[in-house]
Design a protein around this motif. Structure first.
Motif, PDB file in Angstrom:
ATOM      1  N   GLN A  49       0.818  -1.209   0.000  1.00 49.51           N
ATOM      2  CA  GLN A  49       0.000   0.000   0.000  1.00 49.51           C
ATOM      3  C   GLN A  49       0.854   1.262   0.000  1.00 49.51           C
ATOM      4  OE1 GLN A  49      -2.957  -0.089   3.102  1.00 49.51           O
ATOM      5  NE2 GLN A  49      -3.242  -2.302   2.918  1.00 49.51           N
ATOM      6  N   ILE A  50       2.130   1.114   0.347  1.00 55.22           N
ATOM      7  CA  ILE A  50       2.998   2.284   0.365  1.00 55.22           C
ATOM      8  C   ILE A  50       3.059   2.921  -1.009  1.00 55.22           C
ATOM      9  CG2 ILE A  50       5.373   3.056   0.784  1.00 55.22           C
ATOM     10  CD1 ILE A  50       5.671   0.951   2.881  1.00 55.22           C
ATOM     11  N   GLU A  51       2.983   2.105  -2.070  1.00 58.37           N
ATOM     12  CA  GLU A  51       3.064   2.646  -3.419  1.00 58.37           C
ATOM     13  C   GLU A  51       1.892   3.570  -3.720  1.00 58.37           C
ATOM     14  OE1 GLU A  51       4.139   0.090  -6.568  1.00 58.37           O
ATOM     15  OE2 GLU A  51       5.310  -1.252  -5.301  1.00 58.37           O
ATOM     16  N   ASP A  52       0.777   3.369  -3.027  1.00 56.07           N
ATOM     17  CA  ASP A  52      -0.361   4.271  -3.223  1.00 56.07           C
ATOM     18  C   ASP A  52      -0.071   5.659  -2.682  1.00 56.07           C
ATOM     19  OD1 ASP A  52      -1.769   2.194  -4.328  1.00 56.07           O
ATOM     20  OD2 ASP A  52      -2.689   1.566  -2.430  1.00 56.07           O
ATOM     21  N   GLU A  53       0.955   5.759  -1.847  1.00 61.48           N
ATOM     22  CA  GLU A  53       1.328   7.046  -1.266  1.00 61.48           C
ATOM     23  C   GLU A  53       2.374   7.766  -2.101  1.00 61.48           C
ATOM     24  OE1 GLU A  53      -0.249   8.165   1.304  1.00 61.48           O
ATOM     25  OE2 GLU A  53      -1.381   6.323   1.641  1.00 61.48           O
ATOM     26  N   GLY A  54       2.684   7.256  -3.308  1.00 64.71           N
ATOM     27  CA  GLY A  54       3.659   7.897  -4.177  1.00 64.71           C
ATOM     28  C   GLY A  54       5.069   7.400  -3.985  1.00 64.71           C
ATOM     29  N   GLU A  66      13.245  14.596   8.416  1.00 62.03           N
ATOM     30  CA  GLU A  66      11.789  14.534   8.235  1.00 62.03           C
ATOM     31  C   GLU A  66      11.371  13.337   7.380  1.00 62.03           C
ATOM     32  OE1 GLU A  66      13.384  17.861   5.496  1.00 62.03           O
ATOM     33  OE2 GLU A  66      13.660  17.156   7.560  1.00 62.03           O
ATOM     34  N   ILE A  67      12.231  12.957   6.419  1.00 65.81           N
ATOM     35  CA  ILE A  67      11.929  11.780   5.602  1.00 65.81           C
ATOM     36  C   ILE A  67      12.011  10.514   6.450  1.00 65.81           C
ATOM     37  CG2 ILE A  67      12.626  10.420   3.603  1.00 65.81           C
ATOM     38  CD1 ILE A  67      11.391  13.074   2.894  1.00 65.81           C
ATOM     39  N   ARG A  68      13.003  10.443   7.296  1.00 67.15           N
ATOM     40  CA  ARG A  68      13.138   9.280   8.176  1.00 67.15           C
ATOM     41  C   ARG A  68      11.913   9.147   9.069  1.00 67.15           C
ATOM     42  NH1 ARG A  68      19.136  10.922  10.351  1.00 67.15           N
ATOM     43  NH2 ARG A  68      20.102  11.225   8.308  1.00 67.15           N
ATOM     44  N   ASN A  69      11.512  10.256   9.672  1.00 69.93           N
ATOM     45  CA  ASN A  69      10.346  10.228  10.555  1.00 69.93           C
ATOM     46  C   ASN A  69       9.081   9.858   9.790  1.00 69.93           C
ATOM     47  OD1 ASN A  69      11.989  11.036  12.691  1.00 69.93           O
ATOM     48  ND2 ASN A  69      11.571  13.207  12.359  1.00 69.93           N
ATOM     49  N   ALA A  70       8.968  10.349   8.549  1.00 74.58           N
ATOM     50  CA  ALA A  70       7.781  10.063   7.750  1.00 74.58           C
ATOM     51  C   ALA A  70       7.670   8.576   7.444  1.00 74.58           C
ATOM     52  CB  ALA A  70       7.810  10.870   6.454  1.00 74.58           C
ATOM     53  N   ILE A  71       8.800   7.932   7.145  1.00 77.29           N
ATOM     54  CA  ILE A  71       8.772   6.501   6.835  1.00 77.29           C
ATOM     55  C   ILE A  71       8.388   5.696   8.066  1.00 77.29           C
ATOM     56  CG2 ILE A  71      10.205   4.528   6.175  1.00 77.29           C
ATOM     57  CD1 ILE A  71      11.738   6.383   4.336  1.00 77.29           C
ATOM     58  N   GLU A 101       1.453   3.431  10.658  1.00 77.54           N
ATOM     59  CA  GLU A 101       0.074   3.681  10.251  1.00 77.54           C
ATOM     60  C   GLU A 101      -0.474   2.529   9.410  1.00 77.54           C
ATOM     61  OE1 GLU A 101      -3.605   5.415   9.773  1.00 77.54           O
ATOM     62  OE2 GLU A 101      -1.980   5.888  11.173  1.00 77.54           O
ATOM     63  N   LEU A 102       0.336   2.045   8.466  1.00 77.21           N
ATOM     64  CA  LEU A 102      -0.111   0.928   7.637  1.00 77.21           C
ATOM     65  C   LEU A 102      -0.326  -0.340   8.464  1.00 77.21           C
ATOM     66  CD1 LEU A 102       2.104   1.424   4.457  1.00 77.21           C
ATOM     67  CD2 LEU A 102      -0.343   1.851   4.692  1.00 77.21           C
ATOM     68  N   TYR A 108      -1.188  -0.388  11.569  1.00 76.39           N
ATOM     69  CA  TYR A 108      -2.416  -0.170  12.342  1.00 76.39           C
ATOM     70  C   TYR A 108      -3.650  -0.412  11.476  1.00 76.39           C
ATOM     71  CZ  TYR A 108      -5.891   2.064  15.329  1.00 76.39           C
ATOM     72  OH  TYR A 108      -6.999   2.322  16.093  1.00 76.39           O
ATOM     73  N   GLN A 109      -3.598   0.061  10.213  1.00 81.08           N
ATOM     74  CA  GLN A 109      -4.718  -0.166   9.305  1.00 81.08           C
ATOM     75  C   GLN A 109      -4.934  -1.650   9.036  1.00 81.08           C
ATOM     76  OE1 GLN A 109      -4.143   2.107   5.738  1.00 81.08           O
ATOM     77  NE2 GLN A 109      -4.062   4.072   6.807  1.00 81.08           N
ATOM     78  N   GLN A 110      -3.846  -2.413   8.997  1.00 79.17           N
ATOM     79  CA  GLN A 110      -3.938  -3.835   8.707  1.00 79.17           C
ATOM     80  C   GLN A 110      -4.551  -4.620   9.869  1.00 79.17           C
ATOM     81  OE1 GLN A 110      -3.258  -5.348   5.913  1.00 79.17           O
ATOM     82  NE2 GLN A 110      -3.436  -7.494   6.574  1.00 79.17           N
ATOM     83  N   THR A 111      -4.188  -4.244  11.089  1.00 82.27           N
ATOM     84  CA  THR A 111      -4.568  -5.050  12.246  1.00 82.27           C
ATOM     85  C   THR A 111      -5.673  -4.430  13.086  1.00 82.27           C
ATOM     86  OG1 THR A 111      -2.894  -3.991  13.632  1.00 82.27           O
ATOM     87  CG2 THR A 111      -2.226  -5.939  12.374  1.00 82.27           C
ATOM     88  N   GLY A 112      -5.876  -3.124  12.926  1.00 82.52           N
ATOM     89  CA  GLY A 112      -6.857  -2.465  13.774  1.00 82.52           C
ATOM     90  C   GLY A 112      -6.339  -2.167  15.162  1.00 82.52           C
TER      91      GLY A 112
END
Length: 246
Positions: A64-69, A124-129, A135-136, A138-142
Motif C-alpha cells: 500500500q505504500i506505493e499508493d502514497e507515491g 523529516e523523511i526518516r520520521n515520515a517513513i 500507520e499501515l 495499524y490499518q492492517q490489524t486495527g
C-alpha cells in the motif's frame, strides 16, 4: 625582462587568439552554454522516494505504500538491501524479520524492524517513513503494532546538507571553461610555430621567457576571467570566495 615587450606580445596574442573563428565561437558559446545549462537544471533535490524492502514473509500491507507515491523494490537479502542504500539506489531500506507476525499480537518479545537510511536523507523523511509503517500496520490489524523500530545511518550522515545537482556541477563548469581556454592557448602556440612567427620573434630582442610569459598571461588570463565571471553569475562564490578564486 622588458615589460613593454610582454605587453605588446600579449595584445598581439589576444588579437591572434580571437582571429581563429572556431576558438572565438567555442569560447563565447561555451561560456553562454554553461550558464544556460546551470539555470535550466533543477534547483531543488528530487524528493521522490524509492525504498528497498527485504522480508521473508508475505506482507501485502506494505504494498500500500506505493499508493502514497513511493516506489517499493523487493531485494533478495538484507545485505543487498544495505548495498542498495549505500550506493544511492534507495533512500531507505526496510528489513522485516520472519517473526513479524508475532508483532500483531501482544507478545512478550517484540520483533524489530530495521530501517536503513542513506546518509543524505533528511530527518523529516526518516520520521515520515517510520510513521507510515506504523500507520499501515495499524490499518492492517486495527491495533497498534507491537514492534520496535531500529534506525541505522549507512555512510556519513549528511542530514540537512543536501546539494542540488546543478550546484554540485558548479566546479565542473569552471573546469570545462579552463580546459577550453587551454586548448585555445595550445592552438595559439601551434599556429605561431606553423607560420614561423615564433622564429621571427626570437630574431628580435624578444626572449623565450618574455614570449611564454605573454602567452601565459593570455591563456591563464582568459581562462581565469571567464571562470571567475561564470562563478559570480551562477553563485559559486557564496562561501570561501578567496579559497575558490585561489
Amino acid at each position: 625582462m622588458n615589460i613593454d615587450i610582454i605587453k605588446a606580445l600579449t595584445i598581439k596574442d589576444i588579437s591572434l587568439y580571437f582571429r581563429n573563428r572556431f576558438i572565438a565561437v567555442i569560447t563565447i558559446l561555451g561560456f553562454v552554454f554553461y550558464i544556460l545549462i546551470y539555470f535550466v537544471m533543477p534547483k531543488s533535490v528530487n524528493e521522490n522516494l524509492e525504498i528497498g524492502i527485504y522480508t521473508p514473509v508475505d506482507l501485502p500491507v506494505f504494498e500500500q505504500i506505493e499508493d502514497e507515491g513511493l516506489e517499493i523494490k523487493q531485494v533478495e537479502s538484507e545485505e543487498f538491501l544495505k548495498e542498495g542504500v549505500i550506493e544511492g539506489r534507495y533512500v531507505a531500506g526496510i528489513a522485516i524479520p520472519a517473526d513479524i507476525m508475532e508483532g500483531f499480537i501482544m507478545s512478550v518479545q517484540k520483533p524489530v524492524i530495521n530501517l536503513y537510511f542513506a546518509a543524505d536523507v533528511p530527518g523529516e523523511i526518516r520520521n515520515a517513513i517510520i510513521v507510515l509503517i506504523e500507520e499501515l500496520s495499524y490499518q492492517q490489524t486495527g491495533q497498534e503494532l507491537n514492534i520496535d523500530i531500529s534506525q541505522e545511518i549507512l555512510g556519513v550522515d549528511l542530514a540537512g546538507a543536501q546539494i542540488p545537482p546543478r550546484d554540485r556541477m558548479r566546479p565542473l563548469f569552471a573546469v570545462l571553461l579552463i580546459m577550453v581556454e587551454t586548448f585555445g592557448l595550445a592552438n595559439l602556440i601551434s599556429e605561431e610555430i606553423e607560420r614561423g612567427t615564433i622564429n621571427a620573434l626570437l630574431v628580435t630582442p624578444v626572449s623565450v621567457r618574455e614570449l611564454f610569459i605573454a602567452k601565459g598571461i593570455v591563456g591563464v588570463g582568459l581562462a581565469f576571467v571567464q571562470s571567475l565571471l561564470l562563478m559570480i553569475i551562477i553563485g559559486g562564490l557564496g562561501r570561501e570566495p578567496l579559497v575558490i578564486i585561489l
